[in-house]
Scaffold this active site. Structure first.
Site, short mmCIF file in Angstrom:
data_model
loop_
_atom_site.label_atom_id
_atom_site.label_comp_id
_atom_site.label_asym_id
_atom_site.label_seq_id
_atom_site.Cartn_x
_atom_site.Cartn_y
_atom_site.Cartn_z
N TYR A 1 -2.96 -0.12 10.20
CA TYR A 1 -2.86 -0.49 8.79
C TYR A 1 -1.47 -0.13 8.25
O TYR A 1 -0.83 -0.93 7.57
CB TYR A 1 -3.95 0.22 8.01
CG TYR A 1 -4.05 -0.09 6.55
CD1 TYR A 1 -3.50 0.76 5.60
CD2 TYR A 1 -4.74 -1.22 6.12
CE1 TYR A 1 -3.60 0.48 4.25
CE2 TYR A 1 -4.85 -1.50 4.76
CZ TYR A 1 -4.29 -0.65 3.83
OH TYR A 1 -4.39 -0.92 2.48
N SER B 1 0.85 -1.20 0.00
CA SER B 1 0.00 0.00 0.00
C SER B 1 0.88 1.24 0.00
O SER B 1 2.07 1.17 0.33
CB SER B 1 -0.86 -0.01 1.27
OG SER B 1 -1.34 1.30 1.58
P1 NAP Z 1 -11.73 -5.12 0.19
O1 NAP Z 1 -12.69 -4.66 -0.85
O2 NAP Z 1 -12.00 -4.82 1.63
O3 NAP Z 1 -11.50 -6.71 0.00
C1 NAP Z 1 -10.69 -7.38 0.91
C2 NAP Z 1 -10.94 -8.86 0.72
O4 NAP Z 1 -10.21 -9.59 1.70
C3 NAP Z 1 -12.41 -9.24 0.89
O5 NAP Z 1 -12.78 -10.19 -0.09
C4 NAP Z 1 -12.45 -9.86 2.28
O6 NAP Z 1 -13.46 -10.81 2.45
C5 NAP Z 1 -11.10 -10.54 2.30
N1 NAP Z 1 -10.66 -10.88 3.66
C6 NAP Z 1 -10.64 -10.08 4.74
N2 NAP Z 1 -10.18 -10.75 5.81
C7 NAP Z 1 -9.92 -12.03 5.38
C8 NAP Z 1 -9.41 -13.21 6.02
N3 NAP Z 1 -9.09 -13.22 7.31
N4 NAP Z 1 -9.27 -14.33 5.27
C9 NAP Z 1 -9.60 -14.34 3.96
N5 NAP Z 1 -10.08 -13.25 3.29
C10 NAP Z 1 -10.22 -12.11 4.01
O7 NAP Z 1 -10.27 -4.51 -0.10
P2 NAP Z 1 -9.64 -3.98 -1.47
O8 NAP Z 1 -9.83 -2.51 -1.53
O9 NAP Z 1 -10.07 -4.84 -2.61
O10 NAP Z 1 -8.08 -4.23 -1.16
C11 NAP Z 1 -7.51 -5.50 -1.39
C12 NAP Z 1 -6.10 -5.45 -0.83
O11 NAP Z 1 -5.40 -4.33 -1.39
C13 NAP Z 1 -6.03 -5.26 0.68
O12 NAP Z 1 -4.90 -5.94 1.20
C14 NAP Z 1 -5.83 -3.75 0.83
O13 NAP Z 1 -5.18 -3.42 2.05
C15 NAP Z 1 -4.95 -3.47 -0.36
N6 NAP Z 1 -4.99 -2.09 -0.86
C16 NAP Z 1 -6.18 -1.50 -1.19
C17 NAP Z 1 -6.16 -0.19 -1.71
C18 NAP Z 1 -7.41 0.55 -2.12
O14 NAP Z 1 -7.30 1.77 -2.35
N7 NAP Z 1 -8.54 -0.11 -2.21
C19 NAP Z 1 -4.95 0.46 -1.90
C20 NAP Z 1 -3.78 -0.17 -1.51
C21 NAP Z 1 -3.81 -1.46 -1.00
P3 NAP Z 1 -14.91 -10.38 3.00
O15 NAP Z 1 -15.41 -9.31 2.09
O16 NAP Z 1 -15.69 -11.64 2.94
O17 NAP Z 1 -14.65 -9.88 4.41
C1 GCO Z 2 -7.06 5.09 3.67
C2 GCO Z 2 -7.19 4.17 2.48
C3 GCO Z 2 -5.80 3.66 2.07
C4 GCO Z 2 -5.92 2.73 0.91
C5 GCO Z 2 -4.60 2.27 0.42
C6 GCO Z 2 -3.74 3.39 -0.04
O1 GCO Z 2 -7.95 5.07 4.53
O2 GCO Z 2 -6.05 5.81 3.69
O3 GCO Z 2 -8.05 3.10 2.75
O4 GCO Z 2 -5.19 3.03 3.16
O5 GCO Z 2 -6.65 1.61 1.26
O6 GCO Z 2 -3.95 1.45 1.33
O7 GCO Z 2 -2.61 2.84 -0.68
#
Ligand code: NAP
Ligand code: GCO
Length: 262
Positions: A159, A146
């Site tokens: 986080y 991230s």
């Molecule tokens: P999301 O929509 O919250 O999806 C996260 C997924 O992980 C969901 O399918 C959730 O399942 C699953 N999960 C949570 N806890 C779990 C566990 N203990 N075992 C198995 N599965 C589990 O998140 P996202 O935005 O797609 O992000 C995906 C990844 O990218 C995360 O690691 C997040 O930190 C990272 N990320 C996101 C962003 C962003 O801007 N969105 C940016 C940087 C990094 P349920 O829905 O069933 O709980």
């Molecule tokens: C926040 C956001 C971020 C994104 C992502 C950024 O609250 O700042 O959720 O943490 O998820 O990780 O790279």
């Protein structure tokens, strides 16, 4: 052929937390590049619904329900996948959560849950998949880092600590396993439009306007923006790339931003 460098034909890819969001988008991209897809989620219902969605997009998927923090369930599932489906060639540690609470108000239980899922989960997954990859002298692991692997912001202390740790876990796994022809890298998305960021992305929310102004690309990321990075780090094209965090962030980490009146 140069395209073969990026082909995943004949490869099996396991993506955790892939019933929606970035995980589903990345999994779909790997399948379109030729991989056989194995997806996981903690929710049986969400996984069943997701399998239908994948199928409606012409993608056959093997689904496994388990909690990435439950080492017994993880080991059982990975052993079953290896035995019944085949070698896990690519592992994407995508599953993750976030808690947005000022640190002074954050419950210890929330801190521990975020660290457990976002950092210990990838450790558990990689440990058990890695044992097979070491035997085969081949494998690709991608950890979903991230921007918070590099920068802090108010309310996301747990986080940021977890994602900062995941960056270093990625480098350490690369160090230990490079000699076994296993490449371990991270993808560091900027701010992407998913359910995870929905609360801070609503029109008019100050953070929504802030991110758009702070990102040189001037927009939130679309999950499909990660496809190229995911395919690259899963394919032969990255066989000499190890311990690298590939930021896909529209340029946000490259700049201190500009005054709002410019
Ligand atoms: P999301 O929509 O919250 O999806 C996260 C997924 O992980 C969901 O399918 C959730 O399942 C699953 N999960 C949570 N806890 C779990 C566990 N203990 N075992 C198995 N599965 C589990 O998140 P996202 O935005 O797609 O992000 C995906 C990844 O990218 C995360 O690691 C997040 O930190 C990272 N990320 C996101 C962003 C962003 O801007 N969105 C940016 C940087 C990094 P349920 O829905 O069933 O709980
Ligand atoms: C926040 C956001 C971020 C994104 C992502 C950024 O609250 O700042 O959720 O943490 O998820 O990780 O790279």
């Amino acid at each position: 052929m140069i395209q073969e460098l990026f082909s995943l034909k004949g490869k099996n890819a396991l993506v955790t937390g892939a019933t929606h969001g970035l995980g589903m988008s990345i999994a779909t991209s790997l399948a379109k590049a030729g991989a056989t897809l194995i997806v996981n989620d903690i929710s049986k219902e969400k996984l069943e619904n997701a399998l239908k969605e994948y199928a409606s997009n012409g993608i056959k998927v093997h689904g496994f329900v388990f909690d990435v923090t439950d080492e017994v369930a993880v080991k059982e599932s990975i052993d079953k996948i290896e035995k019944e489906i085949g070698p896990i060639d690519i592992l994407v540690n995508n599953a993750g959560i976030i808690k947005r609470v000022p640190m002074v108000d954050m419950e210890l239980s929330d801190w521990e849950l975020v660290l457990k899922i976002d950092l210990t989960g990838p450790f558990i997954m990689s440990k058990h998949v890695g044992k097979y990859m070491i035997q085969r002298r081949s494998g690709k692991i991608i950890n979903m880092c991230s921007m918070m692997s590099e920068l802090g912001r108010d309310t996301v202390s747990a986080y940021a600590a977890a994602k900062g740790g995941l960056k270093m876990l990625t480098k350490n796994m690369a160090t230990e396993w490079g000699k076994f022809n296993i490449q371990v890298n991270g993808i560091g998305p900027g701010y992407f439009a998913t359910t995870q960021t929905a609360p801070i992305r609503v029109d008019g929310h100050p953070f929504n306007d802030f991110i758009i102004s702070r990102t040189p690309a001037g927009r939130w990321g679309d999950p499909e923006d990660l496809s190229g990075a995911a395919i690259f780090l899963s394919s032969k094209a990255s066989d000499f790339v190890n311990g690298h965090i590939l930021y896909v962030d529209g340029g946000i980490l490259a700049t201190i931003g500009k005054p709002s009146n410019e």
